[in-house]
Structures are given as structure tokens and as C-alpha cells.
Design a protein around this motif. Structure first.
Motif, PDB file in Angstrom:
ATOM      1  N   TRP A 149       0.873  -1.058  -0.124  1.00 11.38           N
ATOM      2  CA  TRP A 149      -0.018  -0.039  -0.004  1.00 11.38           C
ATOM      3  C   TRP A 149       0.768   1.085   0.135  1.00 11.38           C
ATOM      4  CZ3 TRP A 149      -4.236  -0.933   4.198  1.00 11.38           C
ATOM      5  CH2 TRP A 149      -5.025  -2.076   3.750  1.00 11.38           C
ATOM      6  N   LEU A 150       1.837   1.223   0.809  1.00 12.22           N
ATOM      7  CA  LEU A 150       2.732   2.343   0.994  1.00 12.22           C
ATOM      8  C   LEU A 150       3.308   2.529  -0.405  1.00 12.22           C
ATOM      9  CD1 LEU A 150       4.173   4.322   2.777  1.00 12.22           C
ATOM     10  CD2 LEU A 150       6.070   2.793   3.053  1.00 12.22           C
ATOM     11  N   ASN A 151       4.041   1.932  -1.164  1.00 13.99           N
ATOM     12  CA  ASN A 151       4.854   2.344  -2.313  1.00 13.99           C
ATOM     13  C   ASN A 151       3.757   2.469  -3.616  1.00 13.99           C
ATOM     14  OD1 ASN A 151       7.489   2.583  -1.714  1.00 13.99           O
ATOM     15  ND2 ASN A 151       7.375   0.577  -1.015  1.00 13.99           N
ATOM     16  N   GLU A 152       2.480   1.770  -3.263  1.00 11.85           N
ATOM     17  CA  GLU A 152       1.552   1.921  -4.436  1.00 11.85           C
ATOM     18  C   GLU A 152       1.038   3.257  -4.556  1.00 11.85           C
ATOM     19  OE1 GLU A 152      -2.889   0.328  -5.468  1.00 11.85           O
ATOM     20  OE2 GLU A 152      -1.658  -1.055  -4.416  1.00 11.85           O
ATOM     21  N   VAL A 153       0.632   3.997  -3.386  1.00 10.34           N
ATOM     22  CA  VAL A 153       0.250   5.260  -3.238  1.00 10.34           C
ATOM     23  C   VAL A 153       1.468   6.180  -3.423  1.00 10.34           C
ATOM     24  CG1 VAL A 153      -0.726   7.149  -1.760  1.00 10.34           C
ATOM     25  CG2 VAL A 153      -1.663   4.667  -1.633  1.00 10.34           C
ATOM     26  N   LEU A 154       2.162   6.205  -2.968  1.00 11.84           N
ATOM     27  CA  LEU A 154       3.615   7.165  -3.184  1.00 11.84           C
ATOM     28  C   LEU A 154       3.857   7.168  -4.574  1.00 11.84           C
ATOM     29  CD1 LEU A 154       5.687   6.514   0.020  1.00 11.84           C
ATOM     30  CD2 LEU A 154       4.113   8.441  -0.485  1.00 11.84           C
ATOM     31  N   CYS A 155       4.052   6.058  -5.206  1.00 15.75           N
ATOM     32  CA  CYS A 155       4.406   5.888  -6.643  1.00 15.75           C
ATOM     33  C   CYS A 155       3.236   6.664  -7.599  1.00 15.75           C
ATOM     34  CB  CYS A 155       4.890   4.796  -7.157  1.00 15.75           C
ATOM     35  SG  CYS A 155       6.182   4.014  -6.519  1.00 15.75           S
ATOM     36  N   ASP A 156       2.074   6.487  -7.469  1.00 18.14           N
ATOM     37  CA  ASP A 156       0.903   7.166  -7.949  1.00 18.14           C
ATOM     38  C   ASP A 156       1.030   8.563  -7.792  1.00 18.14           C
ATOM     39  OD1 ASP A 156       0.125   4.551  -8.971  1.00 18.14           O
ATOM     40  OD2 ASP A 156      -1.603   4.584  -7.392  1.00 18.14           O
ATOM     41  N   GLU A 157       1.483   8.991  -6.700  1.00 20.43           N
ATOM     42  CA  GLU A 157       1.288  10.488  -6.485  1.00 20.43           C
ATOM     43  C   GLU A 157       2.867  11.218  -6.953  1.00 20.43           C
ATOM     44  OE1 GLU A 157       0.625  10.826  -2.516  1.00 20.43           O
ATOM     45  OE2 GLU A 157      -1.519  10.623  -2.595  1.00 20.43           O
ATOM     46  N   GLY A 158       3.675  10.382  -7.273  1.00 21.73           N
ATOM     47  CA  GLY A 158       5.001  10.972  -7.771  1.00 21.73           C
ATOM     48  C   GLY A 158       5.997  11.187  -6.554  1.00 21.73           C
ATOM     49  N   LYS A 159       5.630  10.752  -5.424  1.00 18.69           N
ATOM     50  CA  LYS A 159       6.329  11.214  -4.283  1.00 18.69           C
ATOM     51  C   LYS A 159       7.572  10.236  -3.914  1.00 18.69           C
ATOM     52  CE  LYS A 159       2.401  13.399  -1.992  1.00 18.69           C
ATOM     53  NZ  LYS A 159       1.694  13.351  -0.725  1.00 18.69           N
ATOM     54  N   ASP A 160       8.430  10.688  -3.051  1.00 16.85           N
ATOM     55  CA  ASP A 160       9.490   9.651  -2.558  1.00 16.85           C
ATOM     56  C   ASP A 160       9.026   8.443  -2.270  1.00 16.85           C
ATOM     57  OD1 ASP A 160      12.004  10.932  -3.102  1.00 16.85           O
ATOM     58  OD2 ASP A 160      12.172  11.484  -1.208  1.00 16.85           O
ATOM     59  N   ASP A 161       9.710   7.533  -2.815  1.00 10.54           N
ATOM     60  CA  ASP A 161       9.276   6.084  -2.386  1.00 10.54           C
ATOM     61  C   ASP A 161       9.866   5.240  -1.277  1.00 10.54           C
ATOM     62  OD1 ASP A 161      11.583   5.298  -3.652  1.00 10.54           O
ATOM     63  OD2 ASP A 161      10.536   4.983  -5.550  1.00 10.54           O
ATOM     64  N   TYR A 162       9.690   4.165  -1.027  1.00  7.43           N
ATOM     65  CA  TYR A 162      10.589   3.526   0.316  1.00  7.43           C
ATOM     66  C   TYR A 162      11.038   2.335  -0.661  1.00  7.43           C
ATOM     67  CZ  TYR A 162       9.095   6.496   3.789  1.00  7.43           C
ATOM     68  OH  TYR A 162       8.791   7.694   4.595  1.00  7.43           O
ATOM     69  N   LYS A 163      11.763   2.509  -1.690  1.00 14.04           N
ATOM     70  CA  LYS A 163      12.362   1.611  -2.409  1.00 14.04           C
ATOM     71  C   LYS A 163      14.126   1.840  -2.804  1.00 14.04           C
ATOM     72  CE  LYS A 163       8.378   1.122  -6.000  1.00 14.04           C
ATOM     73  NZ  LYS A 163       8.144   1.180  -7.100  1.00 14.04           N
ATOM     74  N   PHE A 164      14.941   0.925  -2.446  1.00 21.62           N
ATOM     75  CA  PHE A 164      16.186   1.528  -2.016  1.00 21.62           C
ATOM     76  C   PHE A 164      17.147   0.377  -2.723  1.00 21.62           C
ATOM     77  CE2 PHE A 164      13.988   2.701   1.739  1.00 21.62           C
ATOM     78  CZ  PHE A 164      13.771   4.036   1.645  1.00 21.62           C
TER      79      PHE A 164
END
Length: 385
Positions: A149-164
Motif C-alpha cells: 500500500w505504501l509504495n503503491e500510493v506514493l508512486c501514483d502520487e510521484g512522491k519519494d518512495d521506500y524502494k532502495f
């Protein structure tokens, strides 16, 4: 797009508490020998670590190693990735409860690493390479970790993700910690070996000092001396480790190592995410207690919570609302995965559950947020009629 988890076992799963005292070792599977539904019910829902082998099969970043020796292919890295600024931690220097960090040019870091200039142990970590180079298709999220859920929403919104991406020479390490937001994490080795020390939730309490502070670093001798239950795991190339909520851990690179990592959460541990958010809000309120009579005290607390923790209640409710709406519309996807009806039904049930719990909290004070929660719940409950 690949659909995952459309069987009824997902719909019938419940988030029961786990007795960690019964765990004597951590399981390991080849990725073909465990299904998504088995991982979901036996490990993710029960909040138990597991190691999944050959998780990086087919990833393009396997070219970052030399096939004849499984050593770092520094030439390939320079060819594929431009000389951009990257975050580097100095594992020889402590800065508060972390390692001292600097920005460095990527190719300069590779030069340091390749030429074995080891006066300091430098570790490239928390690098948002996927976000910085979105067209660079160097890995694919394993199916087991697709309900993110976290990265799905952040990536949709073009925000910083939690993928490293993490890269570091032998001896670099990450200090004793629990992951951000009390989230899950997964980590897959491209090359090299890591040693993980895991503590089941609650065991970390045995390590606190008189002021309630946890140590910066741990050792197996210290853990055994204090009667702390723990697991020591060696992670090999190609293996993914699932790190559940609340499992404190410390990680050491036994060899030159590269890994891909995500922090993430979903409905299986959403209560823990809310409890961590509540706990941090209480700390903020306590910190500025002498300002309680000031105008807009609650709003100021939310601003400070966002600044110190990375997320506040409005952010959390907004994220839940977006996942709920996409689940209702059956439009949810993450990387190359979509979700079956039973999985979506499970997610909606968990969102409704946590929103109900939030409405009973005395920390939920802003009327606009309460109204947003009511609207989300009404939309979910309308579909279930």
C-alpha cells in the motif's frame, strides 16, 4: 499484468497474534516451492520472517556481477548508471542513532570500492535508484511482496518512495533498529552475503538501559548474556528475506554486497502501523506539552509529527482512502501485479477495521479528518450490502 491471490484462503484470513516463543528457526524456501497464498497466511499474516531463494532470477541487475566469478562488475555499473549524487553512510562514524551520512558522486564511490580504499567503511544505502531512473528496468518486485500500500500510493502520487538500493564492501553494516513506520521490509541480495541478527517483538525490551534507550549495536554474546531470544541468518546471493513488523535487527555485509530493498505495509499488519503512529503522536504532544494552550495546538502536533516521523494522521487516512477507492474500483496494481477479488475484499475489510478503531481514539481530534474517515467507511460498507 499478473493477478495474484484470488483464492478464498485470502478472504478467510484473520490477523491473529503469534506466539513467537514457539519459533525455533527461520524457514527457507525456493521461490517455486511456496505460493503467494502460503506466504500470505503462514508468514506475512503471522508476522514471521522467512527466506525465499532465487528471488532475483531474471533481474537485469544480475549483470552487475561477473558471471565467471560472482564479483562486482564495476565496469557494467559505470556503463549503466550515470555519475549521479548518491547517499553514503560512513560505518566508522556514529551520528546520534545512525551512521554519519554524506552525498557522493556514484562513480567516485565505485572508485573507492574497487580500489579498496578502506580507511573508512563507506556504505551506499537508502538510494532511490528506481525513482531517479524510472526507465531503468533493473529489477521486478517479487510477487510475495506485491501488496504494498505504501509504495503503491506514493508512486501514483510521484512522491519519494521506500524502494532502495544498497551497495557496500565487506564489513559495512546497518545498526540495530526496527523499520520505519513499524513497516515490513524485504531485502534481496544481488551479490554477496549478509548476516542478519533478528529479535522477535518484545525481546528488545531486555536490552534497554535505565533511561529506556536501546543499544546502537548488538552482538550474539551480549544477547546470550541478557537471555534475549534471537536468530542469526546468513543471506546468500539471490535470496530475499522478509522482515516482519516489530522485529529488531542488525545487518552485516560478510562480503562485497549489493541488495534491493523495500519498506512496505498492507492490511495484514495495519494495526501495528496505527499503533506506531499513535505512539509517536503521543511523544510529540508530550514534547510540547507546555504549549497545549496555544491556538491550533493539535494542528501544530500534526506538522511536527510529519516532520519527525515522516507521516501524520492526515497522510495515513489519505493513503487508506486511496487504497480503498482503488480496491472498490478494482483498479489496483503494483509493478506488474493486479489483485483478485478476494484479496481486494480482504483489504477493504482491514481498512474498514482500522478506520473504526481510529474513530475511537482520543488522539483523532480534527473534524475534517473524522469526516474523511466516515466517508471512506460509508463507501466500503455500501459495497458490502
Amino acid at each position: 499484468m499478473l493477478e495474484i491471490a484470488n483464492c478464498k484462503t485470502i478472504l478467510n484470513c484473520t490477523a491473529d497474534s503469534t506466539d513467537y516463543s514457539n519459533i525455533t528457526s527461520l524457514a527457507k524456501f525456493h521461490h517455486n516451492d511456496i505460493s503467494y497464498n502460503e506466504f500470505f497466511s503462514d508468514y506475512m499474516l503471522k508476522n514471521i520472517p522467512v527466506i525465499i531463494g532465487s528471488a532475483s532470477d531474471g533481474w537485469n541487475c544480475n549483470k552487475w556481477t561477473k558471471s565467471d566469478s560472482m564479483k562486482i562488475n564495476f565496469h557494467q555499473l559505470r556503463e549503466e548508471i550515470p555519475n549521479i549524487s548518491v547517499p553514503v553512510a560512513n560505518c566508522s562514524k556514529q551520528y546520534f542513532n545512525s551512521h554519519e551520512k554524506v552525498d557522493m558522486e556514484f562513480h567516485d564511490f565505485l572508485n573507492y570500492w574497487e580500489n579498496e580504499q578502506k580507511e573508512s567503511l563507506l556504505y551506499l544505502k537508502d538510494w532511490h535508484l528506481r525513482k531517479e531512473r524510472p526507465q531503468y528496468d533493473f529489477y521486478t518486485t517479487p510477487k510475495f511482496f506485491a501488496s504494498d500500500w505504501l509504495n503503491e500510493v506514493l508512486c501514483d502520487e510521484g512522491k519519494d518512495d521506500y524502494k532502495f538500493v544498497y551497495m557496500g564492501p565487506k564489513g559495512t553494516w546497518t545498526s540495530f533498529h526496527c523499520d520505519v513506520f513499524s513497516s515490513f521490509s524485504w531485502s534481496t541480495n544481488i551479490v554477496g552475503q549478509k548476516q542478519w541478527i533478528f529479535l522477535p517483538p518484545g525481546e528488545e525490551e531486555k536490552l534497554k538501559d535505565k533511561l529506556g534507550n536501546l543499544p546502537f549495536t548488538i552482538s550474539t554474546d551480549k544477547l546470550e548474556e541478557n537471555g534475549v531470544k534471537h536468530f542469526v541468518v546468513r543471506q546468500n546471493p539471490g535470496e530475499a528475506i522478509f522482515v516482519p513488523t516489530g522485529w529488531f535487527h542488525q545487518v552485516l555485509n560478510l562480503e562485497d554486497t549489493i541488495s534491493v530493498n523495500h519498506n512496505w505495509f498492507n492490511g495484514t499488519q495495519i494495526d501495528s502501523i496505527w499503533e506506531a503512529l499513535e505512539s509517536n503522536l503521543k511523544l510529540v504532544e508530550k514534547e510540547i506539552e507546555d504549549c497545549r494552550d496555544m491556538e491550533n495546538f493539535d494542528e501544530h502536533c500534526q506538522v511536527l509529527l510529519k516532520a519527525s516521523y515522516g507521516m501524520n494522521i492526515q497522510d495515513f487516512v489519505g493513503l487508506l482512502g486511496k487504497i480503498a477507492q482503488k480496491s472498490l474500483d478494482k483498479s489496483r496494481c503494483f509493478d506488474e501485479f493486479t489483485f483478485g477479488d478476494n484479496h481486494l475484499a480482504f483489504d477493504l475489510d482491514r481498512i474498514n477495521h482500522i478506520l473504526t478503531r481510529m474513530m475511537k481514539s482520543n488522539l483523532l481530534k480534527e473534524e475534517n479528518t473524522k469526516e474523511t474517515i466516515k466517508t471512506i467507511k460509508e463507501d466500503i460498507e455500501m459495497q458490502s450490502r
